[in-house]
Design a protein around this motif. Structure first.
Motif, PDB file in Angstrom:
ATOM      1  N   ALA A  90      -8.778  31.438 -39.041  1.00 52.62           N
ATOM      2  CA  ALA A  90      -7.341  30.980 -38.670  1.00 52.62           C
ATOM      3  C   ALA A  90      -6.802  29.891 -39.761  1.00 52.62           C
ATOM      4  O   ALA A  90      -7.671  29.628 -40.623  1.00 52.62           O
ATOM      5  N   ASP A  91      -5.517  29.849 -40.148  1.00 51.60           N
ATOM      6  CA  ASP A  91      -4.996  28.942 -40.947  1.00 51.60           C
ATOM      7  C   ASP A  91      -5.037  27.666 -40.634  1.00 51.60           C
ATOM      8  O   ASP A  91      -5.366  26.735 -41.339  1.00 51.60           O
ATOM      9  N   LEU A  92      -4.823  27.276 -39.353  1.00 55.04           N
ATOM     10  CA  LEU A  92      -5.043  25.864 -38.717  1.00 55.04           C
ATOM     11  C   LEU A  92      -5.971  25.816 -37.684  1.00 55.04           C
ATOM     12  O   LEU A  92      -6.232  26.752 -36.837  1.00 55.04           O
ATOM     13  N   ILE A  93      -6.806  24.703 -37.517  1.00 54.23           N
ATOM     14  CA  ILE A  93      -7.759  24.481 -36.620  1.00 54.23           C
ATOM     15  C   ILE A  93      -7.731  23.122 -36.229  1.00 54.23           C
ATOM     16  O   ILE A  93      -7.514  22.016 -36.747  1.00 54.23           O
ATOM     17  N   GLY A  94      -7.615  23.145 -34.952  1.00 48.97           N
ATOM     18  CA  GLY A  94      -7.643  21.773 -33.909  1.00 48.97           C
ATOM     19  C   GLY A  94      -8.591  21.778 -32.813  1.00 48.97           C
ATOM     20  O   GLY A  94      -9.118  22.763 -32.607  1.00 48.97           O
ATOM     21  N   TYR A  95      -8.681  20.515 -32.153  1.00 44.58           N
ATOM     22  CA  TYR A  95      -9.452  20.494 -31.090  1.00 44.58           C
ATOM     23  C   TYR A  95      -8.774  19.329 -30.133  1.00 44.58           C
ATOM     24  O   TYR A  95      -8.190  18.384 -30.576  1.00 44.58           O
ATOM     25  N   VAL A  96      -9.050  19.559 -28.748  1.00 46.17           N
ATOM     26  CA  VAL A  96      -8.579  18.776 -27.937  1.00 46.17           C
ATOM     27  C   VAL A  96      -9.839  18.649 -26.903  1.00 46.17           C
ATOM     28  O   VAL A  96     -10.520  19.403 -26.739  1.00 46.17           O
ATOM     29  N   ASP A  97      -9.631  17.440 -26.105  1.00 44.22           N
ATOM     30  CA  ASP A  97     -10.841  17.393 -25.058  1.00 44.22           C
ATOM     31  C   ASP A  97     -10.157  18.144 -23.872  1.00 44.22           C
ATOM     32  O   ASP A  97      -9.349  18.426 -23.458  1.00 44.22           O
ATOM     33  N   ALA A  98     -11.760  18.585 -23.062  1.00 45.74           N
ATOM     34  CA  ALA A  98     -11.366  19.465 -21.871  1.00 45.74           C
ATOM     35  C   ALA A  98     -10.706  18.589 -20.576  1.00 45.74           C
ATOM     36  O   ALA A  98     -10.455  19.357 -19.638  1.00 45.74           O
ATOM     37  N   ASP A  99     -10.421  17.360 -20.788  1.00 44.46           N
ATOM     38  CA  ASP A  99     -10.040  16.629 -19.776  1.00 44.46           C
ATOM     39  C   ASP A  99      -8.521  16.616 -19.527  1.00 44.46           C
ATOM     40  O   ASP A  99      -7.756  16.115 -18.681  1.00 44.46           O
ATOM     41  N   GLY A 100      -7.866  17.341 -20.451  1.00 45.63           N
ATOM     42  CA  GLY A 100      -6.391  17.356 -20.542  1.00 45.63           C
ATOM     43  C   GLY A 100      -5.803  16.001 -20.837  1.00 45.63           C
ATOM     44  O   GLY A 100      -4.390  15.991 -20.788  1.00 45.63           O
ATOM     45  N   ALA A 101      -6.386  15.070 -21.833  1.00 44.28           N
ATOM     46  CA  ALA A 101      -5.908  13.829 -22.091  1.00 44.28           C
ATOM     47  C   ALA A 101      -4.522  14.074 -23.133  1.00 44.28           C
ATOM     48  O   ALA A 101      -3.595  13.525 -23.207  1.00 44.28           O
ATOM     49  N   THR A 102      -4.841  15.221 -23.740  1.00 40.69           N
ATOM     50  CA  THR A 102      -3.699  15.424 -24.797  1.00 40.69           C
ATOM     51  C   THR A 102      -2.898  16.659 -24.255  1.00 40.69           C
ATOM     52  O   THR A 102      -3.397  17.912 -24.119  1.00 40.69           O
ATOM     53  N   PRO A 103      -1.491  16.483 -23.879  1.00 42.02           N
ATOM     54  CA  PRO A 103      -0.797  17.790 -23.428  1.00 42.02           C
ATOM     55  C   PRO A 103      -0.538  18.533 -24.631  1.00 42.02           C
ATOM     56  O   PRO A 103      -0.449  18.439 -25.708  1.00 42.02           O
ATOM     57  N   PRO A 104      -0.335  20.047 -24.247  1.00 43.19           N
ATOM     58  CA  PRO A 104      -0.044  20.950 -25.298  1.00 43.19           C
ATOM     59  C   PRO A 104       1.153  20.726 -26.088  1.00 43.19           C
ATOM     60  O   PRO A 104       1.095  20.805 -27.335  1.00 43.19           O
ATOM     61  N   LYS A 105       2.143  19.986 -25.561  1.00 42.34           N
ATOM     62  CA  LYS A 105       3.332  19.503 -26.230  1.00 42.34           C
ATOM     63  C   LYS A 105       3.007  18.825 -27.658  1.00 42.34           C
ATOM     64  O   LYS A 105       3.315  18.705 -28.693  1.00 42.34           O
ATOM     65  N   ALA A 106       2.180  17.942 -27.328  1.00 37.70           N
ATOM     66  CA  ALA A 106       1.863  16.734 -28.126  1.00 37.70           C
ATOM     67  C   ALA A 106       0.785  17.429 -29.537  1.00 37.70           C
ATOM     68  O   ALA A 106       1.060  17.349 -30.414  1.00 37.70           O
ATOM     69  N   PHE A 107      -0.013  18.512 -29.072  1.00 34.69           N
ATOM     70  CA  PHE A 107      -0.826  19.130 -29.790  1.00 34.69           C
ATOM     71  C   PHE A 107      -0.015  19.958 -30.849  1.00 34.69           C
ATOM     72  O   PHE A 107      -0.112  20.110 -31.936  1.00 34.69           O
ATOM     73  N   TYR A 108       1.084  20.619 -30.060  1.00 31.56           N
ATOM     74  CA  TYR A 108       1.935  21.373 -30.747  1.00 31.56           C
ATOM     75  C   TYR A 108       2.707  20.534 -31.831  1.00 31.56           C
ATOM     76  O   TYR A 108       3.332  21.251 -33.123  1.00 31.56           O
ATOM     77  N   ASP A 109       3.183  19.437 -31.304  1.00 31.30           N
ATOM     78  CA  ASP A 109       3.960  18.596 -32.295  1.00 31.30           C
ATOM     79  C   ASP A 109       2.921  18.451 -33.664  1.00 31.30           C
ATOM     80  O   ASP A 109       3.305  18.131 -34.852  1.00 31.30           O
ATOM     81  N   LEU A 110       1.979  18.091 -33.417  1.00 31.25           N
ATOM     82  CA  LEU A 110       0.911  17.868 -34.669  1.00 31.25           C
ATOM     83  C   LEU A 110       0.908  19.234 -35.441  1.00 31.25           C
ATOM     84  O   LEU A 110       0.861  19.145 -36.652  1.00 31.25           O
ATOM     85  N   VAL A 111       0.780  20.400 -34.817  1.00 27.57           N
ATOM     86  CA  VAL A 111       0.649  21.773 -35.542  1.00 27.57           C
ATOM     87  C   VAL A 111       2.080  21.822 -36.414  1.00 27.57           C
ATOM     88  O   VAL A 111       2.023  22.355 -37.561  1.00 27.57           O
ATOM     89  N   ARG A 112       3.090  21.565 -35.765  1.00 27.87           N
ATOM     90  CA  ARG A 112       4.510  21.511 -36.563  1.00 27.87           C
ATOM     91  C   ARG A 112       4.530  20.593 -37.842  1.00 27.87           C
ATOM     92  O   ARG A 112       5.247  20.751 -38.885  1.00 27.87           O
ATOM     93  N   ARG A 113       3.570  19.601 -37.718  1.00 32.42           N
ATOM     94  CA  ARG A 113       3.890  18.680 -38.696  1.00 32.42           C
ATOM     95  C   ARG A 113       2.858  18.816 -39.840  1.00 32.42           C
ATOM     96  O   ARG A 113       2.546  18.135 -40.936  1.00 32.42           O
ATOM     97  N   SER A 114       1.942  19.936 -39.844  1.00 35.03           N
ATOM     98  CA  SER A 114       0.633  20.269 -40.460  1.00 35.03           C
ATOM     99  C   SER A 114       1.177  20.409 -41.865  1.00 35.03           C
ATOM    100  O   SER A 114       0.215  20.230 -42.780  1.00 35.03           O
ATOM    101  N   GLY A 115       2.344  20.778 -42.189  1.00 38.05           N
ATOM    102  CA  GLY A 115       2.731  21.142 -43.332  1.00 38.05           C
ATOM    103  C   GLY A 115       3.176  19.899 -44.389  1.00 38.05           C
ATOM    104  O   GLY A 115       3.053  20.111 -45.422  1.00 38.05           O
ATOM    105  N   GLU A 116       3.071  18.838 -43.789  1.00 38.02           N
ATOM    106  CA  GLU A 116       3.309  17.492 -44.508  1.00 38.02           C
ATOM    107  C   GLU A 116       1.921  16.816 -44.983  1.00 38.02           C
ATOM    108  O   GLU A 116       2.067  15.909 -45.747  1.00 38.02           O
ATOM    109  N   ALA A 117       0.797  17.468 -44.488  1.00 35.76           N
ATOM    110  CA  ALA A 117      -0.395  16.709 -44.885  1.00 35.76           C
ATOM    111  C   ALA A 117      -1.406  17.658 -44.839  1.00 35.76           C
ATOM    112  O   ALA A 117      -1.260  18.739 -44.389  1.00 35.76           O
TER     113      ALA A 117
END
Length: 126
Positions: A90-117
């Motif tokens: 993959a071009d981008l790799i991330g991880y979240v915990d299995a407990d659902g503490a990070t909602p998908p939209k929050a992770f997606y927001d990080l993905v969208r900002r990945s080009g900045e850093a």
């Protein structure tokens, strides 16, 4: 311009009771909102319960979900190290915990900002 391919890792240790809704939430969100290639890999870390069976059940509905199974506990860090070995997929790799503490939209927001850093890290506290 197409969205980059994305690999999401979820380390899991005995998460039978709570991982199914998390997997379904992420799978449904990214299927609807992400046009790039999306893979979700659960890294089973010495599970003694039926986490694997739950993941297999959800993967039957979402073919982009798979798992790596380590019968002996390797810890969360070990699970992430093993999952990161899939980096060439993959071009981008991330991880979240299995407990659902990070909602998908929050992770997606990080993905969208990945080009900045070179690396993007999210925090619930900041």
């Amino acid at each position: 311009m197409p969205e980059p391919s994305l690999l999401l890792l979820i380390p899991a240790y005995n998460e039978e009771a709570r991982i199914e809704p998390v997997l379904r939430l992420y799978a449904d969100f990214f299927r609807k909102n992400y046009s790039g290639k999306f893979q979700l890999v659960v890294v089973l870390n010495g599970c003694k319960d039926n986490t694997r069976g739950v993941v297999q059940k959800v993967a039957a509905d979402f073919p982009f979900i798979s798992f790596l199974d380590f019968p002996e506990a390797i810890g969360k860090g070990g699970a992430l190290i093993e999952g990161l070995k899939l980096a060439p997929l993959a071009d981008l790799i991330g991880y979240v915990d299995a407990d659902g503490a990070t909602p998908p939209k929050a992770f997606y927001d990080l993905v969208r900002r990945s080009g900045e850093a070179d690396c993007v890290i999210g925090s619930r506290w900041i």
